[in-house]
Design a protein around this motif. Structure first.
Motif, PDB file in Angstrom:
ATOM      1  N   PHE A   1      11.109  -4.156   2.764  1.00  0.00           N
ATOM      2  CA  PHE A   1      11.917  -3.007   3.178  1.00  0.00           C
ATOM      3  C   PHE A   1      13.350  -3.446   3.454  1.00  0.00           C
TER       4      PHE A   1
ATOM      5  N   HIS B   1       5.172  -2.934   0.236  1.00  0.00           N
ATOM      6  CA  HIS B   1       5.553  -2.067   1.355  1.00  0.00           C
ATOM      7  C   HIS B   1       5.350  -2.806   2.672  1.00  0.00           C
ATOM      8  N   THR B   2       6.158  -3.846   2.868  1.00  0.00           N
ATOM      9  CA  THR B   2       6.123  -4.667   4.068  1.00  0.00           C
ATOM     10  C   THR B   2       7.522  -4.720   4.670  1.00  0.00           C
TER      11      THR B   2
ATOM     12  N   GLN C   1       2.695  -0.763  -3.926  1.00  0.00           N
ATOM     13  CA  GLN C   1       2.198  -0.671  -2.551  1.00  0.00           C
ATOM     14  C   GLN C   1       2.142  -2.040  -1.868  1.00  0.00           C
TER      15      GLN C   1
ATOM     16  N   ARG D   1       7.473  -0.665  11.706  1.00  0.00           N
ATOM     17  CA  ARG D   1       8.341   0.199  10.900  1.00  0.00           C
ATOM     18  C   ARG D   1       9.508   0.723  11.727  1.00  0.00           C
TER      19      ARG D   1
ATOM     20  N   SER E   1      15.063  -4.277   0.184  1.00  0.00           N
ATOM     21  CA  SER E   1      15.497  -3.093  -0.557  1.00  0.00           C
ATOM     22  C   SER E   1      16.808  -2.556   0.013  1.00  0.00           C
TER      23      SER E   1
ATOM     24  N   ILE F   1      10.004  -2.302  -5.266  1.00  0.00           N
ATOM     25  CA  ILE F   1       9.565  -2.182  -3.872  1.00  0.00           C
ATOM     26  C   ILE F   1       9.086  -0.764  -3.571  1.00  0.00           C
ATOM     27  N   ARG F   2       9.717   0.219  -4.187  1.00  0.00           N
ATOM     28  CA  ARG F   2       9.317   1.613  -3.949  1.00  0.00           C
ATOM     29  C   ARG F   2       7.988   1.930  -4.628  1.00  0.00           C
TER      30      ARG F   2
END
Length: 306
Positions: A61, A56-57, A53, A138, A64, A49-50
């Motif tokens: 997130f 990156h949702t 790209q 976010r 993770s 996940i890191r």
């Protein structure tokens, strides 16, 4: 070790899962393997996940964060249990027991709340997709994670401080494989019925409410999916929801059975089996059920492996 009425600040003795027989060596090996699988699975997921790209949702997130919690969660109990088994000792200091109980409660509460937030994320993504960028921004995702961590930590701190200031008298033998507040109450030499009502209320708020939210969210998701009249979409949604609900039910049902019953109804043998399910088995299953079965995650894994 000092033992006497109202003696405190002395070591506890953890009975543990093992009695040092041949079958216990096998059981220890199985648990050690599960521990390694949990660490590898969750670490892999966090790094994917890191690094990728496309992951990156908001959903990934939160996933993770769940993986980080699971790694810490299983590491709270298994290493100490392994050290006691390998060294032949069963003691844990008063402070060590207190820290273990606090960390375990904090992480368990965080996971319970985070799973509820994750179901809300899926509900918004499927039932209100046009509002998803606003409702799952976010900032909101970070607020969800902060809420899960802070509220569970405050709850754990209150229970730990209160439970460990109670007068422990007589035996210091804890019939469990780690320090957990319900397993310590039989050692208290005063009436704990009022405090058990507080544990019950905490369990209902932190465990039952998120579980009900998960059930409601997935029920609504299934209704929306079945209205789409897509056979492939329906079968995929049913498969995904059923696997998620199975793991969530395992975690919440076993947690509720421990934290919503008075200690007079607890069975040490049953409590140990139940604790293994929510403290060891669940962290092993989560990365596979929630992510490693996901095509986006397996695609990211292939890309990272070249």
């Amino acid at each position: 070790m000092e033992i006497g009425n109202h003696s405190w600040r002395t070591d506890f003795i953890l009975v543990g899962l093992f009695q040092y027989g041949q079958m216990d060596t096998l059981l220890f090996t199985v648990i050690a393997i599960l521990f390694a699988v949990a660490l590898i699975g969750n670490t892999t997921l966090v790094h994917l996940i890191r690094l990728d790209q496309r992951l990156h949702t908001p959903m990934y997130f939160l996933l993770s964060q769940l993986s980080i919690i699971d790694m810490m969660y299983i590491s709270t109990t298994v290493p100490k249990m392994a050290a006691n088994f390998l060294s032949g000792t069963k003691t844990i200091s008063f402070l060590g027991c207190e820290i273990q109980a606090f960390v375990f409660l904090s992480l368990g509460g965080s996971e319970a709340l985070l799973l509820g937030f994750m179901s809300y994320d899926r509900y918004i993504a499927i039932c209100r997709p046009l509002h998803y960028p606003v409702l799952m921004s976010r900032k909101i995702c970070c607020s969800m994670v902060a809420c899960a961590w802070s509220s569970s930590s405050v709850n754990a701190l209150v229970h730990t401080l209160y439970a460990f200031q109670l007068p422990f008298c007589g035996s210091r033998i804890v019939n469990h494989f780690f320090c957990e507040v319900p397993s310590l109450l039989p050692l208290v030499c005063e009436d704990t019925s009022q405090y058990e009502h507080t544990i019950l209320m905490s369990g209902l708020v932190i465990l039952l409410l998120p579980f009900l939210a998960i059930l409601a969210s997935y029920a609504r998701v299934l209704v929306v999916v079945f209205q789409m009249r897509s056979g492939k979409g329906q079968s995929r949604a049913v498969s995904t929801c059923s696997s998620h609900l199975t793991v969530a039910s395992l975690f919440y049902a076993t947690g509720l059975s421990t934290y919503t019953q008075p200690h007079s109804l607890h069975s040490p043998a049953r409590d140990k089996v139940v604790a293994v399910l929510y403290s060891i088995v669940t962290p092993v299953l989560n990365p596979f059920i929630y992510s490693l079965r996901n095509k986006e995650v397996t695609g990211a894994l292939r890309r990272q492996m070249g």
